[in-house]
Design a protein around this motif. Sequence first.
Motif, PDB file in Angstrom:
ATOM      1  N   VAL A  27     -39.283  -7.699  33.877  1.00  0.00           N
ATOM      2  CA  VAL A  27     -39.237  -6.250  33.699  1.00  0.00           C
ATOM      3  C   VAL A  27     -40.662  -5.703  33.724  1.00  0.00           C
ATOM      4  N   VAL A  28     -40.925  -4.766  34.624  1.00  0.00           N
ATOM      5  CA  VAL A  28     -42.227  -4.104  34.662  1.00  0.00           C
ATOM      6  C   VAL A  28     -42.097  -2.759  33.961  1.00  0.00           C
ATOM      7  N   LEU A  29     -42.892  -2.568  32.914  1.00  0.00           N
ATOM      8  CA  LEU A  29     -42.882  -1.335  32.134  1.00  0.00           C
ATOM      9  C   LEU A  29     -44.113  -0.506  32.483  1.00  0.00           C
TER      10      LEU A  29
ATOM     11  N   ALA B 148     -45.465  -4.180  40.370  1.00  0.00           N
ATOM     12  CA  ALA B 148     -44.056  -4.575  40.255  1.00  0.00           C
ATOM     13  C   ALA B 148     -43.620  -5.442  41.436  1.00  0.00           C
ATOM     14  N   ASN B 149     -44.044  -5.058  42.633  1.00  0.00           N
ATOM     15  CA  ASN B 149     -43.646  -5.803  43.830  1.00  0.00           C
ATOM     16  C   ASN B 149     -44.245  -7.208  43.831  1.00  0.00           C
ATOM     17  N   LYS B 150     -45.514  -7.312  43.439  1.00  0.00           N
ATOM     18  CA  LYS B 150     -46.180  -8.615  43.398  1.00  0.00           C
ATOM     19  C   LYS B 150     -45.504  -9.545  42.401  1.00  0.00           C
ATOM     20  N   ALA B 151     -45.002  -8.963  41.306  1.00  0.00           N
ATOM     21  CA  ALA B 151     -44.341  -9.765  40.273  1.00  0.00           C
ATOM     22  C   ALA B 151     -42.907 -10.113  40.647  1.00  0.00           C
TER      23      ALA B 151
ATOM     24  N   LEU C 255     -36.655  -5.307  37.448  1.00  0.00           N
ATOM     25  CA  LEU C 255     -36.539  -3.900  37.075  1.00  0.00           C
ATOM     26  C   LEU C 255     -37.920  -3.262  36.970  1.00  0.00           C
ATOM     27  N   PHE C 256     -37.979  -1.961  37.280  1.00  0.00           N
ATOM     28  CA  PHE C 256     -39.189  -1.168  37.073  1.00  0.00           C
ATOM     29  C   PHE C 256     -38.776   0.056  36.266  1.00  0.00           C
ATOM     30  N   VAL C 257     -39.409   0.239  35.114  1.00  0.00           N
ATOM     31  CA  VAL C 257     -39.067   1.347  34.216  1.00  0.00           C
ATOM     32  C   VAL C 257     -40.325   2.138  33.890  1.00  0.00           C
TER      33      VAL C 257
ATOM     34  N   MET D  93     -37.224  -2.680  44.048  1.00  0.00           N
ATOM     35  CA  MET D  93     -36.282  -3.225  43.082  1.00  0.00           C
ATOM     36  C   MET D  93     -35.621  -2.038  42.371  1.00  0.00           C
ATOM     37  N   PRO D  94     -34.555  -2.265  41.625  1.00  0.00           N
ATOM     38  CA  PRO D  94     -33.970  -1.163  40.853  1.00  0.00           C
ATOM     39  C   PRO D  94     -35.028  -0.528  39.951  1.00  0.00           C
TER      40      PRO D  94
END
Length: 368
Positions: free
Chosen positions: A35-37, A97-100, A104-106, A213-214
């Motif tokens: 999860v990327v916050l 986020a893409n590299k990880a 989810l990206f929030v 990603m979502p």
Amino acid sequence: MKTSRLLLFVSFMIVLTLSAFINLQGQVNDDKFVVVLDAGHGGKDSGNLGNGYIEKDIALKVVLAVGKKLQENPDIKVIYTRKKDEFIDLYVRGKIANKANADLFVSVHCDSHSSQAYGAGTFVLGLHRNQTNFEVAKKENSVIFMEDDYQKNYDGFDPRSPESAISIILGLEEYLDQSIYLANLVQDSFVAAQRKNRKVKQAGFIVLHQTVMPSVLIELGFLTNKREGAFLNSKKGQQQMSKSIAEAILKYKKTIEQNSGNVVINNEDVIAEEKTSEIYQDIAFKVQIAASSRKLMPKPYNFKGLDNISRLKEGSVYKYFYGNTSNYTEIKTLAEEAKLKGYKTCFVVAFKDDKKMPLSEVLKTTSN
């Protein structure tokens, strides 16, 4: 001499074993739900300053609290786009986020308005349904003017232009179903915490456009509303909002785990049924049970024992359906069967000549 060689050999085998164990541990860790916050704004970009409250600080505190709660689950890996007060370009947030290879990206923000509007809302990437949604997106997207080389980085995108915003949406609906599902979970969680529901909306947020990603963007509430601003600026308010967001993310993750690994249940509004039975000529009703970027064999072992599974590719997303009948009463029975198997949010869809049709339109037609 033989003893020395034996010791050397044993030492070598121990090193190999430990190395394999470390590699295995790394592989296990890599299998976590990521999860990327994203705490909105930061550094030279304060965000809105309604009633003297600072959006960038509130967003960061809430995001860090969400991450702390999620990290209590050993199966979740949390990555932050920022953990301190610093300015991060919008396109860089997406790259993180893409590299990880995030699940989810929030992104978390606070809203503002010239009135005493209040309430929490969650946005997904999509066309602006009205001028209000466009204004919210324009306000958040205008951050790019603070970035160096923004015209180059965003290919001439202009936050002030509705046409420009629409251009970033076209062809980017791959993760829309999953994003809407998560957004609804977030809003349900806010409502349970007694916050006013400003519902799930679509708008052209550039930060969501950068991710593959979502993704959702959450507006916690309005700092310009005296009561809500004070609530969001308080430790109690931040803890309550972060708890709601974390609970929604955990529910989303649980849904994935209950539905064939990486398969994600689609989420569509339940359409009011104007008819309840009979045969609809030239119409094929199916129950959509899942959507995924993975191509799965339509076999019972992949879908909790359900047979008569069909697969349809839309863009780069595979959608999976249970059953195929022109009898609406029968398809509703099949939908109940799917729910009993664990597909709680499945829904009925209609096809005519292999093309999907709005269910509401089909149900308005005269049955034979």
